[in-house]
Design an enzyme around this catalytic site. Structure first.
Site, mmCIF file in Angstrom:
data_model
loop_
_atom_site.group_PDB
_atom_site.id
_atom_site.type_symbol
_atom_site.label_atom_id
_atom_site.label_comp_id
_atom_site.label_asym_id
_atom_site.label_seq_id
_atom_site.Cartn_x
_atom_site.Cartn_y
_atom_site.Cartn_z
ATOM 1 N N HIS A 70 -1.842 -1.460 12.084
ATOM 2 C CA HIS A 70 -2.693 -0.273 12.186
ATOM 3 C C HIS A 70 -3.606 -0.380 13.407
ATOM 4 C CE1 HIS A 70 -1.653 1.703 8.480
ATOM 5 N NE2 HIS A 70 -2.075 0.720 7.702
ATOM 6 N N GLU A 90 -2.411 -4.727 8.407
ATOM 7 C CA GLU A 90 -3.632 -4.152 8.969
ATOM 8 C C GLU A 90 -3.681 -4.318 10.483
ATOM 9 O OE1 GLU A 90 -5.299 -2.302 7.147
ATOM 10 O OE2 GLU A 90 -4.469 -2.936 5.227
#
Length: 263
Positions: A68, A65
């Site tokens: 990202h 994450e």
């Protein structure tokens, strides 16, 4: 203050938004501790392997994450910093139950690296379709890198000796990263693979995509539940694992060990 130190402040983002959270630090400490205990065969080996694999998986989820968020930040979305996504705190990546507990349960029960957390990206402030696709690609690319590093560690280190349980845990983590890589790259609406394609769809197909995107997890489970599609998926995972030199019996041993309640 150097120009490098001033950069976050010039962008209107406090420096604290870039500091790793204590929660992530605790996960890394748990990973290292369980790895050392497993290597030296101290205490309950099955519990050590359990802690090793679960903490390792959560660390990889955070980095997935984070990747990202970093690419989104560099592409123009400064809001990811304000939302805490650059602190590597797993509690910031969506719902703790659905994004952390559920994937961990699937890892333990099914041996599948289910996609976990979620980073909300303001797509309106990111220019260009390529940047949008790169934001979505960053997470799966992290899983691929993890898998390659773990396989390399296994192939270089295992011949030199060490406890079977330790290398079984490493092999299981590598296998989970392989499954996560492929799952995240599937062109399913709402998942990373689908989000990579979404910017390139024509308006009609994009509207249809956006309609199904909230149900991405349900679509994923439906696909894996289908014997034919599920068979293709696992055949691909096993084939890639074999090509990389990941022994099936070793990660199967890791899966048996991590289910300490069955021992």
């Amino acid at each position: 203050m150097t120009p490098r130190d001033a950069e976050p402040l010039l962008l209107g983002v406090p420096r604290a938004a870039f500091r790793p959270s204590p929660v992530f630090g605790a996960l890394v400490a748990l990973l290292v501790t369980c790895a050392v205990l497993t290597w030296h065969e101290v205490g309950n080996v099955r519990l050590n392997v359990f802690g090793f694999v679960v903490s390792g998986w959560l660390v990889s989820l955070c980095l997935h994450e984070y990747a990202h968020a970093v690419v989104a930040y560099r592409s123009g979305d400064r809001g990811v910093a304000h939302r805490g996504y650059l602190t590597l705190n797993p509690l910031k990546y969506s719902h703790p139950l659905l994004s952390i507990a559920l994937p961990v349960a699937v890892v333990l029960l099914g041996g599948i690296g289910l996609p976990g957390g979620a980073v909300w990206v303001d797509r309106h402030v990111i220019p260009g379709r390529l940047r949008h696709s790169l934001v979505s690609l960053a997470g799966p690319a992290t899983n691929v890198l993890f898998a390659l590093v773990l396989v390399a560690v296994l192939r270089l280190g295992a011949p030199g000796g060490g406890p079977l349980e330790f290398w079984a845990a490493v092999a299981l983590l590598a296998f989970l990263q392989l499954t996560a890589s492929l799952l995240n790259l599937l062109p399913v609406p709402g998942l990373d693979g689908g989000n990579m394609l979404q910017p390139w769809l024509n308006p009609q197909w994009r509207r249809m995509y956006d309609l199904f995107a909230p149900y991405g997890f349900i679509l994923l489970f439906a696909l894996l539940w289908n014997p034919t599609i599920g068979g293709w998926f696992f055949a691909a995972v096993f084939a890639i694992g074999d090509a990389l030199g990941l022994p099936p019996w070793l990660y199967a041993t890791g899966l048996e060990l991590v289910r300490f309640w069955q021992g």
